[in-house]
Motif scaffolding. Structure first.
Motif, PDB file in Angstrom:
ATOM      1  N   LEU A   1      64.307  56.778  61.751  1.00  0.00           N
ATOM      2  CA  LEU A   1      65.763  56.736  61.817  1.00  0.00           C
ATOM      3  C   LEU A   1      66.252  56.122  63.115  1.00  0.00           C
ATOM      4  CD1 LEU A   1      66.474  60.335  60.493  1.00  0.00           C
ATOM      5  CD2 LEU A   1      67.215  58.235  59.354  1.00  0.00           C
ATOM      6  N   ARG A   2      65.667  56.557  64.214  1.00  0.00           N
ATOM      7  CA  ARG A   2      66.128  56.138  65.535  1.00  0.00           C
ATOM      8  C   ARG A   2      65.988  54.631  65.734  1.00  0.00           C
ATOM      9  NH1 ARG A   2      63.293  57.890  71.238  1.00  0.00           N
ATOM     10  NH2 ARG A   2      64.858  57.023  72.643  1.00  0.00           N
ATOM     11  N   HIS A   3      64.936  54.052  65.167  1.00  0.00           N
ATOM     12  CA  HIS A   3      64.690  52.625  65.341  1.00  0.00           C
ATOM     13  C   HIS A   3      65.172  51.794  64.146  1.00  0.00           C
ATOM     14  CE1 HIS A   3      62.489  53.047  69.108  1.00  0.00           C
ATOM     15  NE2 HIS A   3      61.949  54.139  68.592  1.00  0.00           N
ATOM     16  N   GLY A   4      66.091  52.352  63.383  1.00  0.00           N
ATOM     17  CA  GLY A   4      66.753  51.601  62.329  1.00  0.00           C
ATOM     18  C   GLY A   4      65.896  51.278  61.122  1.00  0.00           C
ATOM     19  N   GLY A   5      64.715  51.922  61.013  1.00  0.00           N
ATOM     20  CA  GLY A   5      63.852  51.679  59.861  1.00  0.00           C
ATOM     21  C   GLY A   5      63.322  50.255  59.780  1.00  0.00           C
ATOM     22  N   TRP A   6      63.232  49.584  60.949  1.00  0.00           N
ATOM     23  CA  TRP A   6      62.938  48.144  60.936  1.00  0.00           C
ATOM     24  C   TRP A   6      61.557  47.823  60.385  1.00  0.00           C
ATOM     25  CZ3 TRP A   6      60.282  45.105  65.149  1.00  0.00           C
ATOM     26  CH2 TRP A   6      60.298  43.731  64.856  1.00  0.00           C
ATOM     27  N   ARG A   7      60.528  48.583  60.754  1.00  0.00           N
ATOM     28  CA  ARG A   7      59.165  48.256  60.326  1.00  0.00           C
ATOM     29  C   ARG A   7      58.781  49.072  59.084  1.00  0.00           C
ATOM     30  NH1 ARG A   7      54.750  48.849  64.587  1.00  0.00           N
ATOM     31  NH2 ARG A   7      53.654  47.511  63.107  1.00  0.00           N
ATOM     32  N   PRO A   8      58.384  48.427  57.997  1.00  0.00           N
ATOM     33  CA  PRO A   8      57.968  49.157  56.796  1.00  0.00           C
ATOM     34  C   PRO A   8      56.850  50.159  57.063  1.00  0.00           C
ATOM     35  CG  PRO A   8      58.261  46.834  56.286  1.00  0.00           C
ATOM     36  CD  PRO A   8      58.390  46.959  57.776  1.00  0.00           C
ATOM     37  N   VAL A   9      55.960  49.827  58.036  1.00  0.00           N
ATOM     38  CA  VAL A   9      54.825  50.716  58.290  1.00  0.00           C
ATOM     39  C   VAL A   9      55.293  52.082  58.769  1.00  0.00           C
ATOM     40  CG1 VAL A   9      54.419  50.052  60.704  1.00  0.00           C
ATOM     41  CG2 VAL A   9      52.492  50.770  59.285  1.00  0.00           C
ATOM     42  N   TRP A  10      56.464  52.166  59.394  1.00  0.00           N
ATOM     43  CA  TRP A  10      56.955  53.476  59.839  1.00  0.00           C
ATOM     44  C   TRP A  10      57.257  54.378  58.645  1.00  0.00           C
ATOM     45  CZ3 TRP A  10      60.883  50.820  63.590  1.00  0.00           C
ATOM     46  CH2 TRP A  10      60.201  50.390  64.727  1.00  0.00           C
ATOM     47  N   LEU A  11      57.757  53.810  57.557  1.00  0.00           N
ATOM     48  CA  LEU A  11      57.987  54.622  56.363  1.00  0.00           C
ATOM     49  C   LEU A  11      56.663  54.911  55.664  1.00  0.00           C
ATOM     50  CD1 LEU A  11      60.259  56.009  54.817  1.00  0.00           C
ATOM     51  CD2 LEU A  11      60.407  54.003  53.338  1.00  0.00           C
ATOM     52  N   CYS A  12      55.716  53.967  55.766  1.00  0.00           N
ATOM     53  CA  CYS A  12      54.375  54.229  55.235  1.00  0.00           C
ATOM     54  C   CYS A  12      53.732  55.415  55.956  1.00  0.00           C
ATOM     55  CB  CYS A  12      53.484  52.996  55.378  1.00  0.00           C
ATOM     56  SG  CYS A  12      53.956  51.617  54.332  1.00  0.00           S
ATOM     57  N   ASP A  13      53.961  55.522  57.274  1.00  0.00           N
ATOM     58  CA  ASP A  13      53.447  56.667  58.025  1.00  0.00           C
ATOM     59  C   ASP A  13      54.008  57.972  57.466  1.00  0.00           C
ATOM     60  OD1 ASP A  13      52.095  54.938  59.707  1.00  0.00           O
ATOM     61  OD2 ASP A  13      53.550  55.079  61.341  1.00  0.00           O
ATOM     62  N   VAL A  14      55.307  57.968  57.174  1.00  0.00           N
ATOM     63  CA  VAL A  14      55.936  59.154  56.589  1.00  0.00           C
ATOM     64  C   VAL A  14      55.295  59.472  55.247  1.00  0.00           C
ATOM     65  CG1 VAL A  14      58.082  60.102  55.648  1.00  0.00           C
ATOM     66  CG2 VAL A  14      58.126  58.807  57.801  1.00  0.00           C
ATOM     67  N   GLY A  15      55.121  58.442  54.406  1.00  0.00           N
ATOM     68  CA  GLY A  15      54.511  58.655  53.095  1.00  0.00           C
ATOM     69  C   GLY A  15      53.097  59.196  53.196  1.00  0.00           C
ATOM     70  N   ALA A  16      52.306  58.653  54.127  1.00  0.00           N
ATOM     71  CA  ALA A  16      50.931  59.127  54.303  1.00  0.00           C
ATOM     72  C   ALA A  16      50.918  60.574  54.774  1.00  0.00           C
ATOM     73  CB  ALA A  16      50.197  58.236  55.301  1.00  0.00           C
TER      74      ALA A  16
END
Length: 218
Positions: free
Chosen positions: A121-136
């Motif tokens: 959230l803080r970094h605007g969701g710019w990198r897809p891998v950050w959401l992949c980290d959440v999913g993992a």
């Protein structure tokens, strides 16, 4: 995979140093996120985010200053994303994870998933891998995972975390085995649009997703 092996070797070295000098350290993101992926090397990372008790800060800085690769360690006395949780709380819920012949002090699964959500959230969701980290992290959550601890705090924070969990389950298909409620949650249309728009940008928008909602509306 080669880089992952080298990073693991470096991590072992740094935590041996911390242990030898009596410094209690707690790892977040980086290796901790990468180990949740099904194979080594799928999640590249560059440095190690390490939480150190404030009173030990200068000792840790001095120790790393003598290390050729000390710049790879990003020391924190606190995490902005976990500012409502004390060092003592995070330490009591931390886990010792095996890394070769070294045990790595690491954030507990609830605190780590909360950190990953707020980082996204803080970094605007710019990198897809950050959401992949959440999913993992969602898929790797143990059966003992404390849902209440993840969402604990003011209602606004809980709603933001629930939205990121929902994005991971609905956009990426992450399997929610511990009942975090992401699959059935309603995600506001502006959130989908903002995240997908960020993923198409070469440079980050540089504004948190939490501020984007004030412009986009519900």
């Amino acid at each position: 995979a080669i880089q992952a092996s080298l990073r693991t070797r470096d991590l072992q070295h740094f935590f041996r140093l911390f242990h030898e000098h009596g410094l209690e350290a707690i790892l977040a993101k980086g290796w901790l996120a990468a180990r949740l992926y099904p194979e080594p090397g799928l999640r590249p990372y560059q440095d190690f985010d390490v939480l150190i008790l404030q009173e030990n800060w200068m000792r840790a800085v001095q120790l790393l200053s003598r290390e050729p690769l000390g710049r790879k360690v990003d020391l924190h006395s606190s995490f902005f994303e976990l500012e409502d949780r004390s060092w003592e709380e995070l330490r009591d819920r931390s886990q010792l994870l095996p890394c070769g012949d070294v045990e790595i002090g690491s954030l507990g699964p609830e605190d780590h998933l909360r950190l990953l959500c707020h980082h996204f959230l803080r970094h605007g969701g710019w990198r897809p891998v950050w959401l992949c980290d959440v999913g993992a992290a969602i898929e790797a959550a143990p059966t003992s995972f404390d849902r209440g601890l993840l969402f604990r705090g003011n209602g606004e924070n809980a709603n933001w975390i629930a939205m990121v969990v929902a994005l991971a389950t609905q956009l990426l298909g992450a399997e929610d085995r511990v009942g975090l409620g992401g699959a059935g949650a309603t995600v506001p249309p502006w959130a989908y649009e903002a995240v997908l728009s960020e993923w198409g940008r070469l440079t980050p928008h540089r504004s948190p997703l939490t501020t984007r909602s004030k412009v986009a509306g519900p």
